[in-house]
Design a protein around this motif. Structure first.
Motif: not given
Length: 298
Positions: A205-211, A217-221, A225-227
């Protein structure tokens, strides 16, 4: 009038007699009404503004034009309604809330849904609606809740939905067959963003969305991706904007394994794991991010 949670078997509106032309609110939810929808709406009071028929055994389809022009709140969820959506935009333009979830509706959402200018809730979850999500939904400036989950919508997520980023509280497009990339601008959405269960959406997903804490999906690897998140924090702490070379760093869509100086290999879970970070003579300064520990394969 509230007759919910009883054993009523028929919605015979004519029984209201004198009140037939004055009644405005009627709740018949959670009864045993087992009629064809087209028959129910033949004699519906023309003055109704709120009608709740949820949690009954109503079947059939609501054919032709929806017969109540004054309706503002309409719910008939958890029944067995089939066929296409009623023609709400041209017959009930005052609607503020539509709840048709958990039925058997087919076809598409009409493109002229934008005519429902007061609509704040549109819940069509759990049906068999298909094809694309109309971009005209983005013109519903009062819309706070959009739930289209568990249908068969395909194609991409309309960019025009981004017009609602400051007003929408919940957007749920989960469990469809949507495809392509999630628009990166969804990172600025203020409400809950639920896109899981669309296996054809491109990861990550877009990097900004993962913030964005509202993204499901923020906790979906694979989605986030956590890395990649850890490397984003590292970039910010080490003043990445001043680096000599930072090709693709913080690109909204590129895998972190494509970022300059980052080398990856597959781990036992099938995920891209960073095993080497080489930023020699690259102008790093600042501090070392506390989340560097998440790069567990280095």
């Amino acid at each position: 009038v509230n007759f919910s949670h009883n054993q009523i078997a028929s919605a015979d509106f004519k029984r209201f007699r004198e009140a037939y032309n004055t009644i405005r609110v009627l709740d018949l939810s959670s009864n045993n009404i087992a009629q064809d929808a087209s028959q129910i709406f033949l004699n519906i009071p023309p003055t109704l503004e709120t009608l709740d028929l949820s949690n009954n055994d109503i079947d059939g389809s609501i054919r032709g034009k929806f017969p109540v022009g004054r309706m503002q709140f309409f719910a008939i969820s958890n029944n067995s309604i089939s066929g296409p959506m009623p023609d709400f935009p041209n017959t009930s333009p005052k609607l503020r809330s539509i709840n048709l979830r958990d039925n058997g509706l087919t076809g598409t959402i009409p493109d002229d849904v934008f005519k429902l200018t007061d609509l704040s809730v549109l819940d069509l979850a759990g049906n068999n609606l298909s094809k694309s999500i109309p971009s005209s939904i983005g013109d519903l400036s009062q819309l706070t809740i959009l739930n289209l989950s568990s249908n068969a919508f395909s194609q991409s997520i309309p960019m025009k939905l981004l017009k609602l980023k400051d007003v929408m509280e919940i957007i749920d497009l989960s469990s469809n067959t949507l495809e392509g990339r999630i628009p990166s601008e969804f990172a600025s959405f203020q409400g809950d963003i639920i896109f899981s269960g669309n296996v054809n959406l491109i990861n990550p997903a877009p990097l900004g969305l993962c913030n964005n804490q509202g993204f499901d999906g923020i906790n979906d690897n694979f989605s986030c991706p956590p890395e990649r998140n850890a490397l984003r924090d590292f970039y910010e702490s080490a003043k990445g904007r001043e680096w000599t070379k930072s090709d693709l760093w913080l690109d909204p869509y590129e895998s972190h394994c494509s970022w300059h100086g980052v080398e990856c290999q597959r781990n036992k879970n099938g995920e891209n794991a960073t095993y080497k970070l080489n930023l020699t003579s690259n102008g790093l300064s600042g501090t070392l991010s506390k989340n560097i520990y998440m790069l567990r394969s280095i």
